[in-house]
Design a protein around this motif. Structure first.
Motif, PDB file in Angstrom:
ATOM      1  N   GLU A  32      -5.341  -0.221   8.296  1.00  0.00           N
ATOM      2  CA  GLU A  32      -4.316   0.381   7.434  1.00  0.00           C
ATOM      3  C   GLU A  32      -3.046   0.721   8.203  1.00  0.00           C
ATOM      4  O   GLU A  32      -1.933   0.489   7.722  1.00  0.00           O
ATOM      5  N   GLY A  48      -7.536   7.519   6.740  1.00  0.00           N
ATOM      6  CA  GLY A  48      -7.136   6.131   6.938  1.00  0.00           C
ATOM      7  C   GLY A  48      -7.567   5.593   8.292  1.00  0.00           C
ATOM      8  O   GLY A  48      -8.010   6.333   9.175  1.00  0.00           O
ATOM      9  N   SER A  53       0.851  -1.185   0.000  1.00  0.00           N
ATOM     10  CA  SER A  53       0.000   0.000   0.000  1.00  0.00           C
ATOM     11  C   SER A  53       0.890   1.239   0.000  1.00  0.00           C
ATOM     12  O   SER A  53       2.106   1.150   0.152  1.00  0.00           O
TER      13      SER A  53
END
Length: 486
Positions: A198, A151, A139
């Motif tokens: 994340e 996020g 990512s």
């Protein structure tokens, strides 16, 4: 006569007055409350709160371990008392327990923060950490706090990380995060690795030690300057125990023992790599000749392949019969004192005694592997049990079966052993937390070393055959006799 009576009466008064003063002083001395240090020494036990984790406290086949455990054990020994350690479920639980019946202090990798200093007293620090933001490899890597906008950021509640984020929010009002109870830093790394979240924040030391377990969890940047890690003591009471701790830490650091303990326990050393392979090959030449004949004799005695036995010994001690670990395991096969006594080993530093005792203990472990596990998996399971203990190995087999995989195959079970480091898994099985990545690395390394040794043995055999082969005579030397001899 009157004068004598007068002097006797005066002397008697002095004696009575002195006796009263003595009784008064004795009463004062006996009524004084003992200091915290005196309480610990009088009871003969130092009570320490900790957290389960790779860098704090764990249990395996070789007993209790972890940097905080070993350091607290050394402190207790310096006081001449026993160590009683109690793990708590969370950081907040550890902090609350300090000063209660279970905890004279906490040795739990706690960061010294302004908020915590309001409720706790800290020792001098013994190492530093930074707070590291981690993300999933593949990512987009965030470069600064502003890149986290939108996020999912996860942290442990009531941690130094959440305190730091509160500070940063003054500068970055849009900064958002979520706090989830019942998680540890290794859980956060697993969730980032799997893509469940994340971002997360963990201590730099925990990231360094455990990153090999979750390779897709990568470090992005630090959100703090280096912060001190120290032991925590209650705010109430006197300073006697804190001062004793500070004296111990100063002396322990000056002796070099603190640095040695850090190198042994805060650096990931179980992963096999190219440098490890090169070192092994050097020791095949420099150390193996000292032990090879003994490996062969003991292996023959117990019906084992000597290369396997030698590979296990190398993984244990790097073929150093004087090796000693922070846990007190010693010798060529790194036996604990209880195991040595059980196996009848009187001198753990004697290489033959250590090898013989370790081999018998390995075979004893193997005999307890379920009968329906066949070779070669049976040997791999035995090695894992030798490293981590059969209880934790059985817990991993339970997790494997729950997931619908085969608990009789090492290739399946090795995927679930590392899960014993995550609370949501180890809290559901019998034996609890374990550094499950260690037996996986252990078995992989031993198998690799064994393969190299098998290759080395074959190469040596061919070399000897070449050296012992009869040389043909030179053509200039040929004559009738020599031709007939051919």
């Amino acid at each position: 006569m009157l004068g004598f009576y007068f002097h006797l009466k005066k002397a008697t008064k002095r004696i009575l007055y002195g006796l009263l003063l003595f009784l008064f002083a004795l009463t004062l001395s006996t009524s004084r409350a003992p200091t915290q240090l005196e309480e610990v020494i009088n009871r003969g036990e130092l009570r320490v709160i900790t957290l389960m984790g790779s860098t704090t406290y764990f249990q395996n086949a070789k007993g209790e371990g972890g940097f905080e455990y070993w350091l607290a054990s050394a402190f207790a020994a310096s006081l001449g008392v026993e160590l009683k350690i109690t793990p708590r479920e969370s950081v907040s639980g550890a902090i609350v327990a300090v000063g209660g019946p279970l905890g004279d202090m906490a040795a739990a990798g706690l960061t010294v923060t302004p908020q915590r200093q309001k409720v706790l007293r800290f020792s001098e620090p013994y190492y530093e950490v930074t707070q590291k933001l981690i993300y999933r490899n593949g990512s987009r890597r965030p470069r600064d706090i502003e890149d986290l906008a939108g996020g999912q950021l996860l942290v442990i509640p009531q941690s130094s990380h959440s305190e730091r984020l509160e500070e940063l929010k003054n500068e970055y009002p849009s900064l958002e995060w979520r706090e989830a109870s019942g998680l540890e830093m290794l859980d956060l790394m697993a969730m980032v690795d799997s893509g469940e979240v994340e971002y997360a924040i963990v201590d730099s030391i925990s990231f360094q030690v455990d990153r090999g377990i979750y390779p897709r969890a990568r470090g992005a940047f630090d959100i703090s300057d280096p912060q001190p890690i120290a032991w925590a003591f209650p705010r109430h009471g006197d300073d006697s125990l804190v001062e004793a701790a500070n004296r111990f830490l100063e002396e322990y650091a000056a002796s070099g023992e603190l640095d040695r303990l850090k190198k042994r326990s805060l650096i990931q050393t179980n992963e096999f790599n190219f440098a490890g392979s090169q070192l092994f090959m050097k020791r095949v030449s420099s150390r193996l000749p000292d032990y090879q004949e003994m490996f062969q004799e003991v292996a023959q005695k117990y019906g084992l392949e000597w290369q396997l036995l030698a590979a296990i010994a190398y993984q244990e001690s790097h073929w150093d019969h004087k090796a000693t670990s922070p846990t007190g395991v010693r010798g060529l096969m790194m036996l604990t004192l209880p195991t040595a006594k059980e196996m009848g080993v009187k001198n753990r530093l004697d290489p033959r005694q250590s090898l013989d005792g370790g081999t018998r203990y390995f075979l004893q472990t193997k005999s307890r592997i379920p009968d329906d596990i066949s070779e070669p998996d049976r040997t791999w399971f035995a090695m894992a049990g030798y490293n981590i203990g059969l209880g934790h190995l059985e817990d991993a087999r339970v997790l494997t079966e729950r997931a619908g995989r085969n608990p009789h195959l090492w290739n399946d079970v090795k995927e679930f052993l590392p899960l014993l480091q995550q609370k949501k898994y180890y809290s559901t099985v019998k034996y609890g937390y374990a550094r499950g990545y260690e037996p996986v690395s252990y078995v992989r390394n031993v198998r690799h070393f064994r393969t190299i040794l098998n290759w080395h043995t074959l190469d040596e055999k061919r070399r000897l055959e070449r050296e012992n082969r009869l040389e043909l005579p030179n053509s200039s030397d040929w004559n009738t006799g020599s031709m007939l001899s051919l």
